[in-house]
Design a protein around this motif. Structure first.
Motif, PDB file in Angstrom:
ATOM      1  N   LYS A 132      16.195   2.967   5.183  1.00 20.63           N
ATOM      2  CA  LYS A 132      14.833   3.587   4.923  1.00 20.63           C
ATOM      3  C   LYS A 132      13.828   2.805   6.117  1.00 20.63           C
ATOM      4  O   LYS A 132      13.766   1.359   5.931  1.00 20.63           O
ATOM      5  CB  LYS A 132      15.105   3.547   3.575  1.00 20.63           C
ATOM      6  CG  LYS A 132      13.910   4.465   3.276  1.00 20.63           C
ATOM      7  CD  LYS A 132      13.482   5.124   3.103  1.00 20.63           C
ATOM      8  CE  LYS A 132      14.065   5.923   1.991  1.00 20.63           C
ATOM      9  NZ  LYS A 132      14.339   7.210   1.447  1.00 20.63           N
ATOM     10  N   PRO A 133      12.648   3.481   7.095  1.00 20.60           N
ATOM     11  CA  PRO A 133      12.393   3.141   7.490  1.00 20.60           C
ATOM     12  C   PRO A 133      10.789   2.244   6.996  1.00 20.60           C
ATOM     13  O   PRO A 133      10.564   3.251   5.638  1.00 20.60           O
ATOM     14  CB  PRO A 133      10.942   4.192   8.616  1.00 20.60           C
ATOM     15  CG  PRO A 133      13.045   4.540   8.838  1.00 20.60           C
ATOM     16  CD  PRO A 133      13.112   5.010   7.363  1.00 20.60           C
ATOM     17  N   VAL A 134      10.260   0.830   6.973  1.00 15.53           N
ATOM     18  CA  VAL A 134       9.164   1.007   6.253  1.00 15.53           C
ATOM     19  C   VAL A 134       8.295  -0.076   6.454  1.00 15.53           C
ATOM     20  O   VAL A 134       8.425  -0.481   7.664  1.00 15.53           O
ATOM     21  CB  VAL A 134      10.679  -0.749   5.122  1.00 15.53           C
ATOM     22  CG1 VAL A 134       8.941  -1.042   3.743  1.00 15.53           C
ATOM     23  CG2 VAL A 134      11.001   0.240   3.946  1.00 15.53           C
ATOM     24  N   LEU A 135       7.275  -0.243   6.326  1.00  8.22           N
ATOM     25  CA  LEU A 135       6.129  -0.895   6.874  1.00  8.22           C
ATOM     26  C   LEU A 135       5.790  -1.801   5.576  1.00  8.22           C
ATOM     27  O   LEU A 135       5.289  -1.517   4.275  1.00  8.22           O
ATOM     28  CB  LEU A 135       4.830  -0.042   7.713  1.00  8.22           C
ATOM     29  CG  LEU A 135       3.748  -0.506   8.432  1.00  8.22           C
ATOM     30  CD1 LEU A 135       2.777   0.832   8.983  1.00  8.22           C
ATOM     31  CD2 LEU A 135       2.806  -1.439   6.801  1.00  8.22           C
ATOM     32  N   LEU A 136       6.227  -3.373   5.951  1.00  8.92           N
ATOM     33  CA  LEU A 136       5.150  -4.186   5.474  1.00  8.92           C
ATOM     34  C   LEU A 136       4.037  -4.752   5.393  1.00  8.92           C
ATOM     35  O   LEU A 136       3.050  -4.393   6.652  1.00  8.92           O
ATOM     36  CB  LEU A 136       6.088  -5.310   5.408  1.00  8.92           C
ATOM     37  CG  LEU A 136       7.344  -5.095   5.984  1.00  8.92           C
ATOM     38  CD1 LEU A 136       8.885  -6.467   6.107  1.00  8.92           C
ATOM     39  CD2 LEU A 136       8.277  -4.491   4.532  1.00  8.92           C
ATOM     40  N   ALA A 137       3.257  -5.081   4.307  1.00  3.88           N
ATOM     41  CA  ALA A 137       2.023  -5.401   4.387  1.00  3.88           C
ATOM     42  C   ALA A 137       1.374  -6.334   3.332  1.00  3.88           C
ATOM     43  O   ALA A 137       2.144  -5.745   1.751  1.00  3.88           O
ATOM     44  CB  ALA A 137       0.636  -3.550   3.920  1.00  3.88           C
ATOM     45  N   ALA A 138       0.949  -7.680   3.048  1.00  7.98           N
ATOM     46  CA  ALA A 138      -0.016  -7.707   2.154  1.00  7.98           C
ATOM     47  C   ALA A 138      -1.629  -8.338   2.117  1.00  7.98           C
ATOM     48  O   ALA A 138      -2.015  -8.560   3.343  1.00  7.98           O
ATOM     49  CB  ALA A 138       0.772  -9.337   2.226  1.00  7.98           C
ATOM     50  N   PRO A 182       8.167  -3.122  13.337  1.00  7.80           N
ATOM     51  CA  PRO A 182       8.094  -4.989  13.809  1.00  7.80           C
ATOM     52  C   PRO A 182       7.262  -5.392  13.168  1.00  7.80           C
ATOM     53  O   PRO A 182       6.873  -6.470  13.243  1.00  7.80           O
ATOM     54  CB  PRO A 182       8.314  -4.720  15.147  1.00  7.80           C
ATOM     55  CG  PRO A 182       8.890  -3.118  15.648  1.00  7.80           C
ATOM     56  CD  PRO A 182       8.702  -2.311  14.914  1.00  7.80           C
ATOM     57  N   THR A 183       5.897  -4.871  13.654  1.00 12.38           N
ATOM     58  CA  THR A 183       4.626  -4.803  13.234  1.00 12.38           C
ATOM     59  C   THR A 183       3.814  -5.205  11.828  1.00 12.38           C
ATOM     60  O   THR A 183       4.659  -4.005  11.031  1.00 12.38           O
ATOM     61  CB  THR A 183       3.602  -4.280  13.591  1.00 12.38           C
ATOM     62  OG1 THR A 183       3.767  -4.806  15.762  1.00 12.38           O
ATOM     63  CG2 THR A 183       1.602  -4.636  13.230  1.00 12.38           C
ATOM     64  N   SER A 184       4.156  -6.275  10.862  1.00 15.38           N
ATOM     65  CA  SER A 184       3.502  -5.957   9.750  1.00 15.38           C
ATOM     66  C   SER A 184       1.818  -6.274   9.810  1.00 15.38           C
ATOM     67  O   SER A 184       1.423  -6.826  10.592  1.00 15.38           O
ATOM     68  CB  SER A 184       4.380  -7.387   8.810  1.00 15.38           C
ATOM     69  OG  SER A 184       4.207  -8.772   9.391  1.00 15.38           O
ATOM     70  N   LEU A 185       1.583  -6.161   8.412  1.00 21.35           N
ATOM     71  CA  LEU A 185      -0.329  -5.633   8.253  1.00 21.35           C
ATOM     72  C   LEU A 185      -0.462  -7.105   7.419  1.00 21.35           C
ATOM     73  O   LEU A 185      -0.067  -7.045   6.490  1.00 21.35           O
ATOM     74  CB  LEU A 185      -0.386  -4.756   8.292  1.00 21.35           C
ATOM     75  CG  LEU A 185      -0.104  -3.108   8.453  1.00 21.35           C
ATOM     76  CD1 LEU A 185      -0.477  -2.418   8.123  1.00 21.35           C
ATOM     77  CD2 LEU A 185      -1.289  -3.693   9.986  1.00 21.35           C
ATOM     78  N   PHE A 186      -1.308  -7.653   7.989  1.00 22.99           N
ATOM     79  CA  PHE A 186      -2.236  -8.340   6.532  1.00 22.99           C
ATOM     80  C   PHE A 186      -3.674  -8.753   6.365  1.00 22.99           C
ATOM     81  O   PHE A 186      -4.124  -8.970   7.785  1.00 22.99           O
ATOM     82  CB  PHE A 186      -1.861 -10.474   6.701  1.00 22.99           C
ATOM     83  CG  PHE A 186      -2.748 -11.213   6.118  1.00 22.99           C
ATOM     84  CD1 PHE A 186      -1.729 -11.399   4.307  1.00 22.99           C
ATOM     85  CD2 PHE A 186      -2.988 -11.787   6.364  1.00 22.99           C
ATOM     86  CE1 PHE A 186      -2.325 -12.033   3.556  1.00 22.99           C
ATOM     87  CE2 PHE A 186      -4.440 -12.379   5.749  1.00 22.99           C
ATOM     88  CZ  PHE A 186      -3.634 -12.854   4.915  1.00 22.99           C
ATOM     89  N   ALA A 187      -4.218  -8.822   5.457  1.00 23.04           N
ATOM     90  CA  ALA A 187      -5.985  -8.591   5.633  1.00 23.04           C
ATOM     91  C   ALA A 187      -6.058  -9.701   4.705  1.00 23.04           C
ATOM     92  O   ALA A 187      -6.138  -9.665   3.565  1.00 23.04           O
ATOM     93  CB  ALA A 187      -6.483  -8.174   4.906  1.00 23.04           C
ATOM     94  N   ALA A 188      -7.035 -10.675   5.302  1.00 25.69           N
ATOM     95  CA  ALA A 188      -7.805 -11.337   4.849  1.00 25.69           C
ATOM     96  C   ALA A 188      -9.160 -11.061   4.437  1.00 25.69           C
ATOM     97  O   ALA A 188      -9.330 -10.166   4.823  1.00 25.69           O
ATOM     98  CB  ALA A 188      -7.828 -12.834   4.557  1.00 25.69           C
ATOM     99  N   PRO A 189     -10.066 -11.222   2.958  1.00 25.76           N
ATOM    100  CA  PRO A 189     -11.339 -10.798   3.201  1.00 25.76           C
ATOM    101  C   PRO A 189     -11.899 -10.622   4.475  1.00 25.76           C
ATOM    102  O   PRO A 189     -13.050  -9.672   5.338  1.00 25.76           O
ATOM    103  CB  PRO A 189     -12.208 -11.545   1.714  1.00 25.76           C
ATOM    104  CG  PRO A 189     -11.150 -12.045   1.334  1.00 25.76           C
ATOM    105  CD  PRO A 189      -9.980 -12.184   2.684  1.00 25.76           C
TER     106      PRO A 189
END
Length: 227
Positions: free
Chosen positions: A115-121, A149-156
């Motif tokens: 299953k195609p999945v996009l990872l984020a935190a 391939p590209t994961s997402l991360f967001a700090a304030p």
């Protein structure tokens, strides 16, 4: 798939607990990006978000009982029917949200094969940026999903940065490409009989039968009133 056919279904899972939730905001932005990419390529698409916070008590009860509640089962079935999945979790003390991990623990091992999945935190500090690739990516590798391939991360401090928007756009494009390529379907359908299947219940290709339930465990005897 043309605009006249059934839309691709994008399902995002958000484990955010605050209101408003940056974890939900990141999931929303990623979902919008994927839908836009699909529509730009002439495909129809729809997206919905599963919020885990309102299901927290039921998730815990489902883990203890060994059987998903009705609401949790509906969430699981939405994932099973999705063409693409986005997962977004807050990071606490250099690790994944316990709520998010508990929900994943309820998923059939076969549910997300190819299953195609996009990872984020999200997190309160950029010190946690590697948790996505150090924790989320191995988890979904175990589930045998196809992680973008590209994961997402967001700090304030990143929410106003153009770089975050660029990463979201790139990740959305990757997930859309995985979905439209059909590679996940080809992998799952072509190799299904060769996978080592651990469970029956929730997987889309697994048959649900009473034979799959072990009624002789201590927990099941207790559920039957100790008989």
């Amino acid at each position: 798939m043309s605009l006249g056919e059934a839309p691709y279904r994008i399902v995002a899972v958000s484990a955010g607990t605050s209101e408003p939730s940056t974890t939900r905001m990141l999931a929303d932005r990623a979902a919008v990006g994927v839908v836009e990419r699909l529509r730009q390529s002439g495909r129809n698409a729809s997206a919905e978000v599963i919020e885990l916070a309102p299901l927290a008590t039921e998730i815990a009860q489902s883990l203890v009982s060994g059987f998903p509640s009705e609401s949790v089962q509906r969430a699981i079935e939405k994932l099973a029917a999705a063409d693409g999945v986005i997962v977004s979790t807050p990071v606490y003390k250099a690790g994944l949200s316990g709520l998010f991990k508990s929900f994943v623990d309820l998923l059939d091992n076969d549910l997300l094969i190819a299953k195609p999945v996009l990872l984020a935190a999200t997190a309160g500090s950029a010190r946690h940026a590697m948790v996505v690739d150090d924790h989320l990516r191995p988890l979904f590798a175990f589930m045998r999903a196809l992680s973008a391939p590209t994961s997402l991360f967001a700090a304030p401090e990143e929410w106003g940065s153009p770089d975050l928007g660029k990463r979201i756009d790139r990740a959305a494009g990757e997930l859309a490409a995985l979905i439209t390529s059909g590679v996940g379907r080809d992998i799952a359908d072509g190799g299904w009989s060769g996978y080592q299947h651990s469970f029956a219940g929730n997987a889309t290709r697994a048959e649900r039968t009473a034979d799959a339930v072990d009624y002789d465990t201590d927990l099941m005897r207790l559920a039957r009133g100790g008989v």
